[in-house]
Design an enzyme around this catalytic site. Structure first.
Site: not given
Ligand code: PAF
Length: 277
Positions: A28, A31, A33-34, A144, A146, A150, A181
């Site tokens: 949530g 921005h 980026g999402h 992303g 960024k 991950q 972002m």
């Molecule tokens: O990148 C994120 O916002 C979080 O690490 C994710 C992938 C939603 C997992 O909670």
């Protein structure tokens, strides 16, 4: 756009979606980026699901879970504009009921960089992402660049556990001053925002060194550290020049290499990276 709050409801609406299904997991406070992830998912799939869940298990005990920025109404308005089909917004107890006791853990690529600085972080990320993949059953999931480590970790989990979906990487979206972002940019005051541009300056320096033929990884790390030490508000956590797949630190830079860094500006910890190809 439908907003669903339970796992059962999500699984039911999933049955009605036209394949393929694009999925964007988020915490949530959305921005640009999402929204770039959502737009790509929209362009590639007839159905788009976005989740909003601030995952407590990926925050350390001294981290910012309690003050992580939240604005669900604004998030929903943005997602509606992007023509999202389903927003999955479960409560904490739905994802982690009291009897919850199973974890997904990826070894090796989680042990350095963010994993070393934030013990348990990736165990929380992989567990929640695996759960979300099981619930949403996406064809493709969008992340992303960024959060480079991950991505490496999630791709490894998907490959190792034979998960039946494709992971799509979307380039980092930057503010006009170069800053990546991030929802955590909201913590910065104007002076700190200015100081935070030092991360972009450092990775831009690495990119320039690489393009000029620089192949000495230690020289690159030291040049970036020297540049960032000139910023009094910045305190460096790590600077890494590593193999982009294994995340092992390099002596000689062989592409693709991941240049990544974590820096605290005041109390706010920021990360950024560039891939040298
Ligand atoms: O990148 C994120 O916002 C979080 O690490 C994710 C992938 C939603 C997992 O909670």
């Amino acid at each position: 756009m439908k907003v669903v709050e339970t796992i059962g409801a999500m699984k039911r609406v999933r049955l009605e979606l036209t394949e393929p299904v694009g999925f964007v997991p988020t915490m949530g406070y959305l921005h640009e980026g999402h929204l770039a992830l959502v737009r790509q998912a929209r362009a590639e799939n007839p159905s788009v699901v976005v989740s909003i869940f601030i995952n407590p298990t990926q925050f350390g005990p001294k981290e910012d879970f309690d003050k992580y920025p939240r604005d669900p109404e604004h998030d929903l308005a943005l997602l509606e504009k992007e023509k999202t089909d389903i927003v999955f917004m479960p409560s904490e107890v739905k994802i982690y009921p009291p009897q919850f006791s199973s974890w997904v853990e990826v070894r090796k690529v989680t042990e350095r960089l963010e994993g070393a600085s934030r013990p348990g972080h990736f165990r929380g990320v992989t567990t929640v992402v695996a759960k979300l993949f099981n619930i949403v059953q996406p064809t493709k999931a969008y992340f992303g660049q960024k959060d480079a480590q991950q991505l490496v970790v999630i791709k490894k989990m998907v490959a190792d556990l034979n998960m039946n979906l494709e992971i799509v990487t979307i380039p980092t979206v930057r503010e006009p001053n170069g800053m990546a972002m991030s929802s955590r940019n909201a913590y910065l005051n104007p002076e700190q925002r200015q100081a935070a541009t030092v991360l972009y300056k450092a990775i831009s320096l690495a990119q320039r060194l690489w393009l000029r033929g620089g192949r000495d990884a230690e020289h690159m790390r030291q040049e970036m550290i020297t540049l960032m030490k000139k910023e009094p508000l910045a305190s460096i956590d790590y600077v890494s020049v590593a193999d982009a797949k294994t995340l092992d630190e390099l002596d000689t830079i062989n592409p693709p290499a991941l240049v990544s860094l974590a820096v605290k500006i005041g109390k706010t910890r920021l990360i950024d990276n560039v891939v040298l190809e």
